[in-house]
Design a protein around this motif. Structure first.
Motif, PDB file in Angstrom:
ATOM      1  N   VAL A   1      10.351   7.189   7.194  1.00  0.00           N
ATOM      2  CA  VAL A   1      11.467   6.267   7.394  1.00  0.00           C
ATOM      3  C   VAL A   1      11.258   5.442   8.651  1.00  0.00           C
ATOM      4  O   VAL A   1      10.897   5.980   9.709  1.00  0.00           O
ATOM      5  CB  VAL A   1      12.808   7.029   7.494  1.00  0.00           C
ATOM      6  N   GLU A   2      11.476   4.139   8.523  1.00  0.00           N
ATOM      7  CA  GLU A   2      11.547   3.237   9.675  1.00  0.00           C
ATOM      8  C   GLU A   2      12.881   2.507   9.613  1.00  0.00           C
ATOM      9  O   GLU A   2      13.441   2.293   8.533  1.00  0.00           O
ATOM     10  CB  GLU A   2      10.400   2.233   9.671  1.00  0.00           C
ATOM     11  N   THR A   3      13.375   2.086  10.789  1.00  0.00           N
ATOM     12  CA  THR A   3      14.703   1.477  10.848  1.00  0.00           C
ATOM     13  C   THR A   3      14.681   0.008  11.241  1.00  0.00           C
ATOM     14  O   THR A   3      15.727  -0.628  11.292  1.00  0.00           O
ATOM     15  CB  THR A   3      15.599   2.240  11.844  1.00  0.00           C
ATOM     16  N   ASP A   4      13.513  -0.549  11.524  1.00  0.00           N
ATOM     17  CA  ASP A   4      13.451  -1.974  11.847  1.00  0.00           C
ATOM     18  C   ASP A   4      12.182  -2.585  11.273  1.00  0.00           C
ATOM     19  O   ASP A   4      11.222  -1.889  10.943  1.00  0.00           O
ATOM     20  CB  ASP A   4      13.524  -2.205  13.360  1.00  0.00           C
ATOM     21  N   GLY A   5      12.198  -3.909  11.178  1.00  0.00           N
ATOM     22  CA  GLY A   5      11.146  -4.612  10.480  1.00  0.00           C
ATOM     23  C   GLY A   5       9.781  -4.522  11.121  1.00  0.00           C
ATOM     24  O   GLY A   5       8.770  -4.331  10.433  1.00  0.00           O
ATOM     25  N   LEU A   6       9.704  -4.680  12.431  1.00  0.00           N
ATOM     26  CA  LEU A   6       8.406  -4.646  13.102  1.00  0.00           C
ATOM     27  C   LEU A   6       7.748  -3.284  12.942  1.00  0.00           C
ATOM     28  O   LEU A   6       6.541  -3.195  12.690  1.00  0.00           O
ATOM     29  CB  LEU A   6       8.570  -4.994  14.585  1.00  0.00           C
TER      30      LEU A   6
ATOM     31  N   ALA B   1       4.105  -2.291  10.907  1.00  0.00           N
ATOM     32  CA  ALA B   1       3.062  -1.434  11.475  1.00  0.00           C
ATOM     33  C   ALA B   1       2.831  -0.206  10.610  1.00  0.00           C
ATOM     34  O   ALA B   1       1.689   0.238  10.422  1.00  0.00           O
ATOM     35  CB  ALA B   1       3.457  -1.021  12.895  1.00  0.00           C
ATOM     36  N   ALA B   2       3.911   0.356  10.051  1.00  0.00           N
ATOM     37  CA  ALA B   2       3.796   1.561   9.229  1.00  0.00           C
ATOM     38  C   ALA B   2       3.053   1.290   7.929  1.00  0.00           C
ATOM     39  O   ALA B   2       2.283   2.135   7.458  1.00  0.00           O
ATOM     40  CB  ALA B   2       5.180   2.139   8.940  1.00  0.00           C
ATOM     41  N   THR B   3       3.250   0.119   7.335  1.00  0.00           N
ATOM     42  CA  THR B   3       2.517  -0.184   6.095  1.00  0.00           C
ATOM     43  C   THR B   3       1.017  -0.244   6.356  1.00  0.00           C
ATOM     44  O   THR B   3       0.218   0.187   5.522  1.00  0.00           O
ATOM     45  CB  THR B   3       2.975  -1.527   5.485  1.00  0.00           C
ATOM     46  N   GLN B   4       0.647  -0.743   7.515  1.00  0.00           N
ATOM     47  CA  GLN B   4      -0.769  -0.851   7.857  1.00  0.00           C
ATOM     48  C   GLN B   4      -1.361   0.511   8.219  1.00  0.00           C
ATOM     49  O   GLN B   4      -2.509   0.809   7.889  1.00  0.00           O
ATOM     50  CB  GLN B   4      -0.941  -1.831   9.015  1.00  0.00           C
TER      51      GLN B   4
ATOM     52  N   VAL C   1       2.358   4.372  -1.021  1.00  0.00           N
ATOM     53  CA  VAL C   1       2.197   3.982  -2.418  1.00  0.00           C
ATOM     54  C   VAL C   1       3.272   2.982  -2.830  1.00  0.00           C
ATOM     55  O   VAL C   1       3.105   2.241  -3.804  1.00  0.00           O
ATOM     56  CB  VAL C   1       2.228   5.207  -3.355  1.00  0.00           C
ATOM     57  N   ALA C   2       4.403   2.960  -2.108  1.00  0.00           N
ATOM     58  CA  ALA C   2       5.484   2.019  -2.389  1.00  0.00           C
ATOM     59  C   ALA C   2       6.348   1.878  -1.141  1.00  0.00           C
ATOM     60  O   ALA C   2       6.347   2.763  -0.270  1.00  0.00           O
ATOM     61  CB  ALA C   2       6.333   2.494  -3.568  1.00  0.00           C
ATOM     62  N   VAL C   3       7.093   0.764  -1.080  1.00  0.00           N
ATOM     63  CA  VAL C   3       7.999   0.515   0.039  1.00  0.00           C
ATOM     64  C   VAL C   3       9.392   0.242  -0.516  1.00  0.00           C
ATOM     65  O   VAL C   3       9.569  -0.642  -1.360  1.00  0.00           O
ATOM     66  CB  VAL C   3       7.545  -0.687   0.890  1.00  0.00           C
ATOM     67  N   VAL C   4      10.379   1.020  -0.068  1.00  0.00           N
ATOM     68  CA  VAL C   4      11.790   0.773  -0.365  1.00  0.00           C
ATOM     69  C   VAL C   4      12.348   0.043   0.845  1.00  0.00           C
ATOM     70  O   VAL C   4      12.468   0.625   1.930  1.00  0.00           O
ATOM     71  CB  VAL C   4      12.546   2.084  -0.634  1.00  0.00           C
ATOM     72  N   LEU C   5      12.677  -1.231   0.679  1.00  0.00           N
ATOM     73  CA  LEU C   5      12.869  -2.133   1.814  1.00  0.00           C
ATOM     74  C   LEU C   5      14.254  -2.762   1.808  1.00  0.00           C
ATOM     75  O   LEU C   5      14.579  -3.583   0.936  1.00  0.00           O
ATOM     76  CB  LEU C   5      11.786  -3.222   1.757  1.00  0.00           C
ATOM     77  N   ASP C   6      15.066  -2.395   2.783  1.00  0.00           N
ATOM     78  CA  ASP C   6      16.386  -3.001   2.931  1.00  0.00           C
ATOM     79  C   ASP C   6      16.227  -4.440   3.425  1.00  0.00           C
ATOM     80  O   ASP C   6      15.438  -4.711   4.340  1.00  0.00           O
ATOM     81  CB  ASP C   6      17.210  -2.182   3.930  1.00  0.00           C
ATOM     82  N   ILE C   7      16.969  -5.366   2.827  1.00  0.00           N
ATOM     83  CA  ILE C   7      16.895  -6.763   3.277  1.00  0.00           C
ATOM     84  C   ILE C   7      17.568  -6.937   4.629  1.00  0.00           C
ATOM     85  O   ILE C   7      17.050  -7.614   5.515  1.00  0.00           O
ATOM     86  CB  ILE C   7      17.535  -7.697   2.229  1.00  0.00           C
TER      87      ILE C   7
ATOM     88  N   VAL D   1       9.536  -8.992   6.381  1.00  0.00           N
ATOM     89  CA  VAL D   1       8.573  -7.891   6.253  1.00  0.00           C
ATOM     90  C   VAL D   1       7.730  -8.085   5.003  1.00  0.00           C
ATOM     91  O   VAL D   1       6.494  -7.995   5.035  1.00  0.00           O
ATOM     92  CB  VAL D   1       9.295  -6.524   6.193  1.00  0.00           C
ATOM     93  N   CYS D   2       8.387  -8.360   3.880  1.00  0.00           N
ATOM     94  CA  CYS D   2       7.657  -8.566   2.629  1.00  0.00           C
ATOM     95  C   CYS D   2       6.754  -9.794   2.726  1.00  0.00           C
ATOM     96  O   CYS D   2       5.612  -9.773   2.260  1.00  0.00           O
ATOM     97  CB  CYS D   2       8.642  -8.716   1.476  1.00  0.00           C
ATOM     98  N   ARG D   3       7.254 -10.852   3.341  1.00  0.00           N
ATOM     99  CA  ARG D   3       6.459 -12.069   3.483  1.00  0.00           C
ATOM    100  C   ARG D   3       5.163 -11.783   4.255  1.00  0.00           C
ATOM    101  O   ARG D   3       4.081 -12.231   3.880  1.00  0.00           O
ATOM    102  CB  ARG D   3       7.274 -13.138   4.210  1.00  0.00           C
TER     103      ARG D   3
END
Length: 228
Positions: A36-41, A45-48, A53-59, A69-71
């Motif tokens: 779990v991460e709570t902010d975009g930055l 970094a966590a995706t890298q 395998v997947a990202v559940v991403l709050d807008i 983040v998605c961009r």
């Protein structure tokens, strides 16, 4: 909040602790590891770092929001499946998210069981068949085994959902599908989920594949892939 059972690691990006804890609980029950991460930055970094395998991403994240983040993921050629979570139930957020290369979205309040089902569905589609069948139509070539797409011999990056939509059409050249049929076959939804999603993905595929793309609009009905 990290673990890595057999289904793989899902990155959950959510600044509401109660929602993050609930999503984590249900994903772990289903055999996923969760970080779990709570902010975009931090999410970028966590995706890298973690290669989920997947990202559940709050807008609606503070600072760098989920859309950005998605961009940035897609700009870095990271096509990890993304499921947007939004509290704003309107077409603008949904369409914008899909145009950025998100694979799916779910609107708050949501059933955590439904969210887990959506994650499983996206990952099942991403795993694809084990055989290397190749489909061709127009200037487009699609490798089902490698889940890769070329147009005029140039490889085109596509999302999991875009790939599955294109494959569904190209497997049945000339057959016309209405939007509800495509929504059910590719996303697993009923028509009540909103057929606009199909139109957005079709538009994105056409933009990526260029003028030789095989997708044809059948006015008043839906879409078809022209035969080779």
């Amino acid at each position: 909040m990290t673990a890595d059972p057999g289904r793989g690691l899902v990155l959950v990006v959510e600044d509401d602790p109660a929602i993050a804890d609930l999503v984590t609980l249900y994903l772990r029950r289903d055999g996923f590891g969760v970080h779990v991460e709570t902010d975009g930055l931090a999410a970028i970094a966590a995706t890298q770092r973690l290669k989920p395998v997947a990202v559940v991403l709050d807008i609606g994240l503070p600072g760098v929001d989920g859309i950005e983040v998605c961009r940035r993921m897609r700009a870095a050629d990271d096509w990890t499946p993304v499921l947007f979570v939004t509290a704003r139930d309107d077409e603008v957020d949904r369409v914008l998210g899909l145009e950025l290369g998100a694979d799916d979205y779910i609107t708050k309040p949501f059933s955590p069981r439904e969210l887990v089902t959506r994650v499983r569905t996206v990952l099942r589609r991403a795993s694809g068949p084990v055989v290397g069948e190749v489909l061709r139509a127009g200037g487009t070539r699609l490798d089902l085994g490698q889940r890769r797409v070329w147009t005029d011999d140039v490889e085109v990056p596509v999302t999991t959902t875009e790939f599955d939509l294109l494959a569904h059409l190209m497997r049945r050249p000339g057959q016309v599908f209405d939007r509800a049929q495509l929504l059910s076959a590719v996303w697993g939804y009923t028509a009540a989920a909103g057929t606009r999603t199909v139109d957005v993905h079709i538009a994105q595929l056409r933009a990526k594949l260029g003028p030789t793309n095989p997708i044809r609009t059948v006015r008043g009905i839906g879409y078809a892939a022209d035969p080779t």
